[in-house]
Design a protein around this motif. Structure first.
Motif, PDB file in Angstrom:
ATOM      1  N   LEU A   1      -1.246   3.366   2.670  1.00 16.36           N
ATOM      2  CA  LEU A   1      -1.759   4.234   1.613  1.00 16.36           C
ATOM      3  C   LEU A   1      -1.447   5.696   1.945  1.00 16.36           C
ATOM      4  CD1 LEU A   1      -5.206   2.537   0.871  1.00 16.36           C
ATOM      5  CD2 LEU A   1      -3.132   2.441  -0.497  1.00 16.36           C
TER       6      LEU A   1
ATOM      7  N   PRO B   1       2.606   1.125   0.091  1.00 18.80           N
ATOM      8  CA  PRO B   1       1.418   0.271   0.216  1.00 18.80           C
ATOM      9  C   PRO B   1       1.833  -1.153   0.531  1.00 18.80           C
ATOM     10  CG  PRO B   1       1.202   1.716  -1.681  1.00 18.80           C
ATOM     11  CD  PRO B   1       2.581   1.927  -1.140  1.00 18.80           C
TER      12      PRO B   1
ATOM     13  N   ASP C   1      -7.942   2.346  -3.732  1.00 17.97           N
ATOM     14  CA  ASP C   1      -7.383   1.905  -2.452  1.00 17.97           C
ATOM     15  C   ASP C   1      -7.332   0.386  -2.378  1.00 17.97           C
ATOM     16  OD1 ASP C   1      -7.009   4.443  -1.612  1.00 17.97           O
ATOM     17  OD2 ASP C   1      -8.691   4.508  -0.207  1.00 17.97           O
TER      18      ASP C   1
ATOM     19  N   ARG D   1      -4.456  -0.675  -4.553  1.00 18.37           N
ATOM     20  CA  ARG D   1      -3.129  -0.260  -4.088  1.00 18.37           C
ATOM     21  C   ARG D   1      -2.740  -0.982  -2.804  1.00 18.37           C
ATOM     22  NH1 ARG D   1      -2.771   5.656  -3.320  1.00 18.37           N
ATOM     23  NH2 ARG D   1      -0.678   5.108  -2.660  1.00 18.37           N
ATOM     24  N   ALA D   2      -3.739  -1.288  -1.959  1.00 16.41           N
ATOM     25  CA  ALA D   2      -3.437  -2.036  -0.729  1.00 16.41           C
ATOM     26  C   ALA D   2      -3.020  -3.468  -1.042  1.00 16.41           C
ATOM     27  CB  ALA D   2      -4.637  -2.031   0.206  1.00 16.41           C
ATOM     28  N   LEU D   3      -3.200  -3.881  -2.291  1.00 19.91           N
ATOM     29  CA  LEU D   3      -2.743  -5.207  -2.717  1.00 19.91           C
ATOM     30  C   LEU D   3      -1.381  -5.112  -3.394  1.00 19.91           C
ATOM     31  CD1 LEU D   3      -6.053  -6.405  -4.353  1.00 19.91           C
ATOM     32  CD2 LEU D   3      -5.068  -7.260  -2.245  1.00 19.91           C
ATOM     33  N   GLY D   4      -0.844  -3.906  -3.436  1.00 16.90           N
ATOM     34  CA  GLY D   4       0.452  -3.712  -4.061  1.00 16.90           C
ATOM     35  C   GLY D   4       0.369  -3.455  -5.548  1.00 16.90           C
TER      36      GLY D   4
ATOM     37  N   LYS E   1      -5.937   3.921   6.454  1.00 15.28           N
ATOM     38  CA  LYS E   1      -4.976   4.214   5.386  1.00 15.28           C
ATOM     39  C   LYS E   1      -3.546   4.176   5.909  1.00 15.28           C
ATOM     40  CE  LYS E   1      -8.099   6.293   2.313  1.00 15.28           C
ATOM     41  NZ  LYS E   1      -8.374   7.221   1.230  1.00 15.28           N
TER      42      LYS E   1
ATOM     43  N   THR F   1      -2.394   0.506   6.164  1.00 20.62           N
ATOM     44  CA  THR F   1      -2.122  -0.172   4.900  1.00 20.62           C
ATOM     45  C   THR F   1      -1.028   0.515   4.092  1.00 20.62           C
ATOM     46  OG1 THR F   1      -3.975   1.090   4.035  1.00 20.62           O
ATOM     47  CG2 THR F   1      -4.374  -1.207   4.525  1.00 20.62           C
TER      48      THR F   1
END
Lengths: 263, 262
Positions: free
Chosen positions: A59, A77, B158, B161-164, A54, A57
């Motif tokens: 997060l 993110p 997740d 969100r990790a892809l924006g 996390k 990335t």
């Protein structure tokens, strides 16, 4: 080689509910991953392996220290990472193909093109599905697929937008031994072909040694890297090497470090 | 059914079961009334109710339609408002925490206590009935939509969100489709509640509708007609429920893939 992911002296504290104590998940965490490298992170349970993902990335933000990705400080993110987890988390109302295309509906510039150019994207999804042995499964719903097939589809979803960074959090933990080894080879081939940077978090030392260029061992909570072991076995590796002495010695050595880490 | 041996083997008990049970209930009812000699002003027999239905068919039809559209209007308002409020509440944990106790409190108020207030504000007639149907039926819709949104898998969030992905992306791609089975499930509960609301209001202050007709029939000691009104309501309720259930099956078939109750 150029450093792609750079986690330097990072701490992360989870704030608990009022009254309960805060948890220090990781502390003095240092990890450098070169572009195109495949690293594995192993360690005792609850050592903050998933926290590390996390952090990488964006997060989660570090309570102390800095995370850099491709030279830039991560402060949100990251928007370029693909992720896959132990649980494939497919959307049951979408066909497998549409599940795989989900990142395309979110990531720029594809999100603006996918509506007008559906056919092209459909072909692209079918192509990547075929590359992991799921020819013709695109029209089926994920819940009609077996666990191993769902996990393959989940890998496709993580890779469809050709991310520079792939994060795998125990993606094969719930599968049987044979399917797991098959998927190791799938990942190995995909990495060989696309040369993305990959961080694999796992409990399985054989998996770590088979797939990674470097295996990092984390200590018990608060987690930090205590040993980094380069795996000198040349690529491409076949499943056969897992039965050789060198392989066994490497896994055994790492097992010793984990036993120490558990204290 | 005509070729007996083959007919019995192929007889579809699941399809026939609701009709048989309903018919059986009326037969037992009829038999009990005659056997125990229950007078019609206590419990009329189904045949007597049937006769009352025939006798007052015009009025019964008119008032049933009146109640039906009053209910549907309130129900439609409940869908729009419930969906919006559910999405709003499910959007953020803080909104959820803040508004949920208020919702529970509001839902705990007996709606029969609210009708006089509505009559005070809007006068007797169809409007209080529509509003009561709305007030009583929006709650399950709100709660279910909010629950659907609140139970998005964290891994899925997740991944996006990790892809924006922005919060709106997560809602549109995952949250809303995910809460649809909850939403359609809630519609089935809500439609029956809406009938209760509109009839409740009609029995207190209205000039038409099944509720009003029942009140009049009771005052005139037309007990079979009171029961005829109840049955008309039950039929309307079942009909609307069936439509909602069909809609649910059509829209969210993917959520009903287990063979659990087959």
């Amino acid at each position: 080689m150029e450093t792609f992911v750079d986690i330097s002296d990072v701490a992360l504290r989870y704030t608990g509910r009022a009254g309960s104590q805060d948890t220090l998940a990781v502390e003095h965490l240092n990890l450098k991953v070169h572009r195109g490298d495949f690293v594995a992170v192993v360690g005792p349970s609850g050592c903050g392996k998933s926290t590390l993902m996390k952090l990488a990335t964006g997060l989660h933000f570090p309570s102390a220290g800095v995370v850099r990705l491709d030279g830039e400080v991560v402060n949100g993110p990251v928007s370029i990472a693909g992720m896959a987890f132990q649980n494939p988390v497919m959307l049951p109302w979408r066909s497998t193909r549409d599940n795989v295309l989900l990142p395309m509906e979110v990531v720029d510039p594809h999100r603006r093109q996918i509506r007008t150019n559906r056919t092209k994207y459909k072909l692209q999804a079918d192509e990547i599905l075929a590359s992991v042995g799921l020819e013709g499964a695109g029209d089926q719903y994920p819940w009609q697929l077996s666990g191993g097939m769902q996990q393959r589809a989940s890998l496709c979803r993580a890779l469809i937008h050709e991310p520079e960074l792939l994060l795998l959090d125990e993606p094969f933990a719930a599968l049987d031994a044979f399917t797991r080894e098959e998927l190791w080879c799938v990942i190995r081939d995909l990495h060989q072909e696309k040369q993305f940077t990959c961080i694999l978090v796992t409990h399985d030392l054989r998996e770590a040694v088979f797939l990674a260029d470097t295996v990092h061992v984390m200590s018990a909570r608060p987690g930090q890297i205590i040993v980094s072991r380069t795996i000198p076995i040349p690529r491409p590796r076949s499943i056969e090497i897992t039965y050789e002495t060198e392989f066994a010695e490497l896994t055994h050595e790492l097992r010793g470090h984990i036993a120490e880490a558990r204290g | 059914m005509q070729t007996k041996s083959a007919g019995i083997a192929k007889f579809d008990w699941v399809r026939a079961s609701p009709w048989l049970c309903t018919f059986g209930l009326f037969v037992i009812w009829e038999a009990s009334v005659w056997m125990f000699g229950i007078p019609y002003y206590i419990l009329p027999a189904p045949t007597q109710i049937g006769y009352a239905m025939y006798e007052f068919s015009g009025a019964l039809w008119f008032n049933s339609i009146q109640t039906l559209w009053t209910t549907l209007l309130g129900f439609a308002m409940a869908i729009v408002f419930g969906l919006l409020l559910g999405l709003f509440i499910g959007w953020d944990k803080r909104i959820y925490a803040g508004l949920y106790p208020l919702m529970i409190g509001f839902n705990s108020i007996p709606k029969i206590a609210v009708v006089p207030i509505l009559v005070l504000w809007f006068g007797a007639g169809w409007l209080p009935a529509v509003l009561t149907a709305f007030l009583i039926s929006f709650f399950p819709i709100v709660v279910n939509v909010a629950t659907g949104l609140a139970t998005i898998e964290p891994e899925m969030e997740d991944v996006l969100r990790a892809l924006g992905a922005k919060k709106l992306d997560v809602m549109v791609k995952v949250g809303i489709p995910r809460s649809l089975p909850y939403f359609f499930g809630a519609l089935k509960v809500a439609i029956t509640l809406a009938f209760i609301g509109s009839v409740l209001s009609e029995t207190i202050a209205a000039n038409s509708g099944i509720g009003h007709m029942m009140l009049t029939a009771q005052a005139n000691f037309e007990v079979p007609l009171v029961f005829a009104c109840l049955i008309a309501l039950a039929v309307e309720g079942i009909g609307m429920y069936a439509i909602m259930a069909g809609l649910e099956q059509r829209m969210t078939g993917w959520a009903h893939r287990s063979g659990f109750n087959r």
